[in-house]
Design a protein around this motif. Structure first.
Motif: not given
Length: 289
Positions: A7-21
């Motif tokens: 699993i990892f955590q990331f930002q979109t180009d609009s700086r929203e934060r999310f988690w994903a597998k």
């Protein structure tokens, strides 16, 4: 949460934060993934959406906790110190502040003050706790580990000298952004499949500096470390623990090979991926000792 592998955590180009597998320890930037606004949403499989991976963040459910560190936990590292260091009876433990945390692929800004005081690398195996613990045994500790990842315990060696800090390590390692961690969090079951032969390799500008088989070289296992930390001490859920470094740090090279402006550091651990960071000396550097 269903059993996860990576699993990892990331930002979109609009700086929203999310988690994903993901399906490997190397997340792909620029792709669309099923994403969760918070770690708890990932755990509960709720509030999913679709998002495009912009840049990676540390794969940590909590990013505001002190980071625990362990010293002298590899036999090869104690040996390379040529008698200056010896393996202790218990894991030496200290912390880095939360402000030391930095992300995979992030450029690490190094002030003139830090650049001028023997900046060095330390590739490390990292684990993250799954729940609060206190007074646990090594046998119990494995059930308190959420997952494993890669870290780099950046250090200004000058301040580790006994005459500078009385032998304490905190000040030398606590500077802002001096704890890059990532790229993914790997489940214990997944990491354990190859743990017996897992290697740790650190490269500076592509040149191998550290290279060891972790289990053959490590003194105190993650379970022993967590048990020792927890004696009479409450360890919060999602605490990060950096478990020490093997031989090959810059200060003990002959001659010394310390970090320079623009150096790229890669720390790779089998099954956990590769942590990459560039160091940038923002304000230059005074003469190093």
């Amino acid at each position: 949460m269903d059993n996860f592998k990576y699993i990892f955590q990331f930002q979109t180009d609009s700086r929203e934060r999310f988690w994903a597998k993901c399906d490997s320890p190397e997340p792909v930037l620029g792709i669309s993934v099923t994403a969760y606004p918070a770690f708890e949403d990932l755990v509960e499989n709720r509030h999913s959406t679709t998002a495009i991976v912009g840049n990676l963040l540390p794969p940590l459910p909590q990013m505001n906790l002190p980071i625990y560190c362990v010293g002298l936990n590899y036999r090869s590292h104690a040996k390379e110190a040529s008698g200056q260091l010896s393996i202790p009876a218990h894991p030496p433990v200290w912390t880095k502040p939360a402000a030391a945390l930095s992300a995979p692929n992030e450029s690490i800004p190094v002030s003139r003050f830090c650049a001028s005081h023997l900046p060095d690398w330390e590739g490390e195996l990292v684990f993250v706790t799954s729940r609060e613990c206190r007074d646990i045994t090594p046998e119990e500790a494995s059930s308190y580990i959420l997952g494993y990842t890669v870290g780099n315990d950046l250090s200004c060696r000058f301040f580790q000298l006994p005459e500078q800090s009385g032998g304490q390590f905190f000040y030398a390692k606590a500077f802002d952004k001096f704890a890059p961690i990532g790229p993914v969090l790997v489940s214990p079951d997944t990491f354990n499949e190859g743990k017996a032969t897992a290697s740790l390799v650190t490269r500076i500008n592509g040149e191998v500096k550290q290279n060891t088989i972790i289990q053959k070289d490590m003194v105190f296992s993650p379970e022993q470390v967590l048990s020792w930390m927890s004696q009479s001490t409450t360890i919060p859920a999602h605490t990060v623990v950096m478990t020490g470094t093997p031989a090959g740090v810059g200060i003990f090279q002959k001659p010394r090979q310390l970090l320079k402006d623009g150096d790229e550091i890669e720390v790779e651990i089998s099954g956990l991926g590769t942590l990459r960071n560039e160091v940038i000396f923002e304000d230059g550097q005074d003469s190093i000792m």
